[in-house]
Scaffold this motif. Structure first.
Motif, mmCIF file in Angstrom:
data_model
loop_
_atom_site.group_PDB
_atom_site.id
_atom_site.type_symbol
_atom_site.label_atom_id
_atom_site.label_comp_id
_atom_site.label_asym_id
_atom_site.label_seq_id
_atom_site.Cartn_x
_atom_site.Cartn_y
_atom_site.Cartn_z
ATOM 1 N N GLY A 93 0.812 -1.213 0.000
ATOM 2 C CA GLY A 93 0.000 0.000 0.000
ATOM 3 C C GLY A 93 0.842 1.258 0.000
ATOM 4 O O GLY A 93 2.073 1.219 0.100
ATOM 5 N N GLU A 94 0.171 2.388 -0.087
ATOM 6 C CA GLU A 94 0.860 3.678 -0.108
ATOM 7 C C GLU A 94 1.533 3.962 1.236
ATOM 8 O O GLU A 94 1.032 3.575 2.289
ATOM 9 C CB GLU A 94 -0.129 4.797 -0.426
ATOM 10 C CG GLU A 94 -0.693 4.704 -1.825
ATOM 11 C CD GLU A 94 -1.625 5.850 -2.154
ATOM 12 O OE1 GLU A 94 -1.968 6.637 -1.247
ATOM 13 O OE2 GLU A 94 -1.999 5.972 -3.324
ATOM 14 N N LYS A 95 2.684 4.645 1.173
ATOM 15 C CA LYS A 95 3.434 5.107 2.338
ATOM 16 C C LYS A 95 3.808 3.978 3.298
ATOM 17 O O LYS A 95 3.819 4.160 4.513
ATOM 18 C CB LYS A 95 2.672 6.210 3.063
ATOM 19 C CG LYS A 95 2.499 7.448 2.193
ATOM 20 C CD LYS A 95 1.869 8.575 2.948
ATOM 21 C CE LYS A 95 1.745 9.775 2.019
ATOM 22 N NZ LYS A 95 1.098 10.899 2.650
ATOM 23 N N CYS A 96 4.117 2.811 2.750
ATOM 24 C CA CYS A 96 4.622 1.715 3.566
ATOM 25 C C CYS A 96 6.137 1.839 3.704
ATOM 26 O O CYS A 96 6.799 2.399 2.839
ATOM 27 C CB CYS A 96 4.295 0.368 2.925
ATOM 28 S SG CYS A 96 2.562 -0.090 3.037
ATOM 29 N N THR A 97 6.656 1.296 4.779
ATOM 30 C CA THR A 97 8.096 1.259 4.996
ATOM 31 C C THR A 97 8.483 -0.183 5.283
ATOM 32 O O THR A 97 7.929 -0.801 6.191
ATOM 33 C CB THR A 97 8.497 2.150 6.192
ATOM 34 O OG1 THR A 97 8.073 3.483 5.927
ATOM 35 C CG2 THR A 97 9.997 2.126 6.406
ATOM 36 N N LEU A 131 -0.024 -5.664 2.063
ATOM 37 C CA LEU A 131 0.337 -4.760 3.151
ATOM 38 C C LEU A 131 -0.566 -3.529 3.044
ATOM 39 O O LEU A 131 -0.588 -2.858 2.013
ATOM 40 C CB LEU A 131 1.809 -4.346 3.060
ATOM 41 C CG LEU A 131 2.835 -5.464 3.205
ATOM 42 C CD1 LEU A 131 4.255 -4.900 3.046
ATOM 43 C CD2 LEU A 131 2.696 -6.174 4.536
ATOM 44 N N GLU A 132 -1.297 -3.248 4.093
ATOM 45 C CA GLU A 132 -2.204 -2.109 4.111
ATOM 46 C C GLU A 132 -1.406 -0.802 4.027
ATOM 47 O O GLU A 132 -0.233 -0.766 4.412
ATOM 48 C CB GLU A 132 -3.031 -2.121 5.402
ATOM 49 C CG GLU A 132 -4.011 -3.281 5.491
ATOM 50 C CD GLU A 132 -5.123 -3.175 4.473
ATOM 51 O OE1 GLU A 132 -5.654 -2.076 4.277
ATOM 52 O OE2 GLU A 132 -5.464 -4.206 3.876
ATOM 53 N N PRO A 133 -2.021 0.280 3.532
ATOM 54 C CA PRO A 133 -1.318 1.562 3.467
ATOM 55 C C PRO A 133 -0.780 1.978 4.838
ATOM 56 O O PRO A 133 -1.440 1.796 5.860
ATOM 57 C CB PRO A 133 -2.397 2.536 2.988
ATOM 58 C CG PRO A 133 -3.348 1.673 2.220
ATOM 59 C CD PRO A 133 -3.355 0.358 2.945
ATOM 60 N N GLY A 134 0.452 2.510 4.840
ATOM 61 C CA GLY A 134 1.065 2.988 6.070
ATOM 62 C C GLY A 134 1.719 1.920 6.924
ATOM 63 O O GLY A 134 2.195 2.212 8.008
ATOM 64 N N TRP A 142 -1.398 -7.816 6.268
ATOM 65 C CA TRP A 142 -0.780 -7.199 7.432
ATOM 66 C C TRP A 142 -0.967 -5.694 7.372
ATOM 67 O O TRP A 142 -1.111 -5.110 6.292
ATOM 68 C CB TRP A 142 0.717 -7.516 7.475
ATOM 69 C CG TRP A 142 1.029 -8.918 7.911
ATOM 70 C CD1 TRP A 142 0.661 -10.074 7.277
ATOM 71 C CD2 TRP A 142 1.743 -9.322 9.067
ATOM 72 N NE1 TRP A 142 1.117 -11.163 7.977
ATOM 73 C CE2 TRP A 142 1.790 -10.733 9.076
ATOM 74 C CE3 TRP A 142 2.364 -8.625 10.092
ATOM 75 C CZ2 TRP A 142 2.422 -11.452 10.075
ATOM 76 C CZ3 TRP A 142 3.005 -9.349 11.087
ATOM 77 C CH2 TRP A 142 3.025 -10.746 11.079
ATOM 78 N N GLY A 143 -0.935 -5.034 8.526
ATOM 79 C CA GLY A 143 -1.045 -3.587 8.567
ATOM 80 C C GLY A 143 -0.598 -3.045 9.904
ATOM 81 O O GLY A 143 -0.442 -3.790 10.874
ATOM 82 N N GLY A 144 -0.386 -1.752 9.961
ATOM 83 C CA GLY A 144 -0.049 -1.082 11.208
ATOM 84 C C GLY A 144 1.421 -0.766 11.360
ATOM 85 O O GLY A 144 2.238 -1.057 10.505
#
Length: 123
Positions: free
Chosen positions: A28-32, A45-48, A63-65
């Motif tokens: 997703g957008e703005k993932c690291t 992977l969810e955004p962020g 996954w996310g968070g």
């Protein structure tokens, strides 16, 4: 060095640092994704989302968070969506490659005006 597999889409503003992304992953957008992290195939992977360094995201999961946490297992429909999403982004990228020239497209408009001027003189 990052390894990015086939049918992987990386959202805008994402940062990948010396990691391994297997096939069929939607980031997703703005993932690291940190150094040494491994994201296995069929993952969303969810955004962020922030994947810490040297972490492993198992295959077939969402996954996310921050830090990344397990959300759910992916069903077949979600897994199919990963590939179709990557393909649609590839098509969109080809369209943009033609539309947006690295030197700008002002000269295209000038050429159109010149053609119209020639037609007006002839007609």
């Amino acid at each position: 060095v990052c390894h990015v597999g086939h049918y992987v889409s990386v959202g805008a503003g994402s940062t990948l640092t010396s990691c391994r992304i297997e096939d069929l992953v939607e980031i997703g957008e703005k993932c690291t994704i940190g150094e040494g992290a491994v994201v296995e195939s069929n993952v969303i992977l969810e955004p962020g989302t922030v994947v810490p360094a040297y972490s492993r995201i198992p295959s077939g999961q969402r996954w996310g968070g921050n830090p990344a946490a397990y959300i759910e297992d992916l069903d077949d429909e979600a897994k199919d969506h990963i590939k179709s999403h990557a393909e649609s982004i590839g098509v969109q990228a080809q369209e943009h490659l033609v539309e947006f020239l690295p030197i700008g497209n002002t000269y295209v408009h000038l050429e159109e005006l010149e053609r119209e001027g020639v037609k007006a003189k002839q007609g």
